[in-house]
Motif scaffolding. Sequence first.
Motif, PDB file in Angstrom:
ATOM      1  N   HIS A  40       0.855  -1.182   0.000  1.00 65.14           N
ATOM      2  CA  HIS A  40       0.000   0.000   0.000  1.00 65.14           C
ATOM      3  C   HIS A  40       0.892   1.233   0.000  1.00 65.14           C
ATOM      4  O   HIS A  40       2.101   1.136   0.237  1.00 65.14           O
ATOM      5  N   GLN A  41       0.274   2.368  -0.258  1.00 67.94           N
ATOM      6  CA  GLN A  41       1.057   3.601  -0.256  1.00 67.94           C
ATOM      7  C   GLN A  41       0.168   4.780   0.142  1.00 67.94           C
ATOM      8  O   GLN A  41       0.274   5.302   1.225  1.00 67.94           O
ATOM      9  N   CYS A  42      -0.774   5.191  -0.731  1.00 67.62           N
ATOM     10  CA  CYS A  42      -1.537   6.419  -0.482  1.00 67.62           C
ATOM     11  C   CYS A  42      -2.653   6.238   0.543  1.00 67.62           C
ATOM     12  O   CYS A  42      -3.034   7.166   1.227  1.00 67.62           O
ATOM     13  N   ARG A  43      -3.210   5.077   0.639  1.00 63.63           N
ATOM     14  CA  ARG A  43      -4.349   4.732   1.504  1.00 63.63           C
ATOM     15  C   ARG A  43      -5.575   5.576   1.193  1.00 63.63           C
ATOM     16  O   ARG A  43      -6.427   5.788   2.029  1.00 63.63           O
ATOM     17  N   GLY A  45      -7.037   5.433  -2.314  1.00 64.15           N
ATOM     18  CA  GLY A  45      -7.626   5.009  -3.589  1.00 64.15           C
ATOM     19  C   GLY A  45      -7.014   5.629  -4.816  1.00 64.15           C
ATOM     20  O   GLY A  45      -7.607   5.560  -5.899  1.00 64.15           O
ATOM     21  N   SER A  46      -5.829   6.223  -4.690  1.00 60.50           N
ATOM     22  CA  SER A  46      -5.310   6.918  -5.862  1.00 60.50           C
ATOM     23  C   SER A  46      -4.052   6.318  -6.479  1.00 60.50           C
ATOM     24  O   SER A  46      -3.692   6.691  -7.593  1.00 60.50           O
ATOM     25  N   CYS A  47      -3.370   5.396  -5.802  1.00 60.86           N
ATOM     26  CA  CYS A  47      -2.091   4.939  -6.362  1.00 60.86           C
ATOM     27  C   CYS A  47      -2.137   3.511  -6.923  1.00 60.86           C
ATOM     28  O   CYS A  47      -1.197   3.085  -7.585  1.00 60.86           O
ATOM     29  N   SER A  48      -3.188   2.775  -6.643  1.00 56.10           N
ATOM     30  CA  SER A  48      -3.369   1.385  -7.106  1.00 56.10           C
ATOM     31  C   SER A  48      -2.395   0.396  -6.472  1.00 56.10           C
ATOM     32  O   SER A  48      -2.336  -0.755  -6.896  1.00 56.10           O
ATOM     33  N   SER A  49      -1.613   0.822  -5.485  1.00 57.64           N
ATOM     34  CA  SER A  49      -0.653  -0.113  -4.861  1.00 57.64           C
ATOM     35  C   SER A  49      -1.352  -1.305  -4.234  1.00 57.64           C
ATOM     36  O   SER A  49      -0.786  -2.386  -4.149  1.00 57.64           O
ATOM     37  N   CYS A  50      -2.582  -1.102  -3.747  1.00 61.81           N
ATOM     38  CA  CYS A  50      -3.259  -2.145  -2.974  1.00 61.81           C
ATOM     39  C   CYS A  50      -4.247  -2.931  -3.837  1.00 61.81           C
ATOM     40  O   CYS A  50      -5.189  -3.520  -3.296  1.00 61.81           O
ATOM     41  N   LEU A  80      -9.588  -1.890  -4.768  1.00 60.40           N
ATOM     42  CA  LEU A  80      -8.478  -1.251  -4.052  1.00 60.40           C
ATOM     43  C   LEU A  80      -8.745  -1.454  -2.563  1.00 60.40           C
ATOM     44  O   LEU A  80      -9.720  -0.910  -2.022  1.00 60.40           O
ATOM     45  N   CYS A  82      -7.578  -0.416   0.156  1.00 56.07           N
ATOM     46  CA  CYS A  82      -7.557   0.689   1.122  1.00 56.07           C
ATOM     47  C   CYS A  82      -8.901   1.396   1.206  1.00 56.07           C
ATOM     48  O   CYS A  82      -9.140   2.149   2.151  1.00 56.07           O
TER      49      CYS A  82
HETATM   50  S1  FES Z   1      -2.930   2.332  -1.108  1.00 49.83           S
HETATM   51 FE1  FES Z   1      -3.062   3.638  -2.829  1.00 49.83          FE
HETATM   52  S2  FES Z   1      -4.845   2.977  -3.845  1.00 49.83           S
HETATM   53 FE2  FES Z   1      -4.812   1.841  -2.009  1.00 49.83          FE
END
Ligand code: FES
Length: 340
Positions: A40-43, A45-50, A80, A82
């Motif tokens: 995860h990264q942004c938490r 909903g904007s970076c798609s990491s999760c 996503l 997060c």
């Molecule tokens: S942590 Fe970035 S979209 Fe979920």
Amino acid sequence: MTATHTVKLRFADGAIRALEVGAEQTVLDAALAAGVPLLHQCRSGSCSSCLSHLVEGEALPRPGSSSTLLASEFAAGQRLLCVTQPRGDCTFELGYGSEEGAQPVVEAHAFVNAIEPIASNVVKLSLELAEGSWLACRPGQFIQVEVPGVGVLRSYSPVSTEADLPRLDLLIRLLPQGAMTSWLTCGAKVDDVVRIKGPYGAFFLREKRRAPHIFVAGGTGLAPVLSMIDRVRQLGGRKPPMLLSFGCATPDVLFYLDELELRRQWLPTLETRVCVDRDSKGDFHEGSPVSALTAADVRDPDTVAYLCGPQGMIDAATRRLTELGVAPENIFSEQFVPSN
Ligand code: FES
């Protein structure tokens, strides 16, 4: 009593972790609270990491949350975590192993080794980790660099690989009035010390995939992609067919062409296409790196794609590759966000 739902997380290495998730909790929050490491990264909903794939049950976005998922991706089961809340017991699949989210973020110090202009608007900054410092990224991940004297943080993906440590090379786009640009062009000198932090991000090479790879890079989005290609070269065994489509606005701002030529010599399975939006004069593909992709580039349904560049390029490349038959879950991307 507050209702909870049982959520199963199936990782790519076969591990399954089960969690109880409260009605008001997101899956990511519940997983982290339970000590299950998820990328995860942004938490927000904007970076798609999760990103994950819902394979059983129902799970919806938290009311009021935003998400970068397209309606078609949501309908296909992508979520996503997060911003996702279960509406009953459900199961998610994750495209990475159960230990990959456990990579700790560390702080380190590094010396400036060299500052080399490589195009009219790009500088290569070579750093060397100070003794006692260590910061390893998977190829494609990014670090944050604190701009000396200003204290603001800027994010860059190393173009170098872990094998190059303690050297870390960054490709930095110069921006008018940019904090990093001002330091690089006016104050930075060899042996200066910078503080760095990382690694971050879920955009990294999936090393076990041996199907054909397509890389699409715009501008300094080339850095993480080249790091991935170099990592493929370092891995043992047969190399997959690889296509790199790289573009800049005009020929005079292209960079690293000699480095691309070297990779072509080292990796016979690598094809490169260099693109410019205009003024090609016949030397390069005229158009975006997306327009250089053809139907013949996707012959294997397991093809994996890695995209790094401006959001418009990523959206266009995702649409084009999906049309050509690349499965959405095999497309990994990182938006290049210029910050001044
Ligand atoms: S942590 Fe970035 S979209 Fe979920």
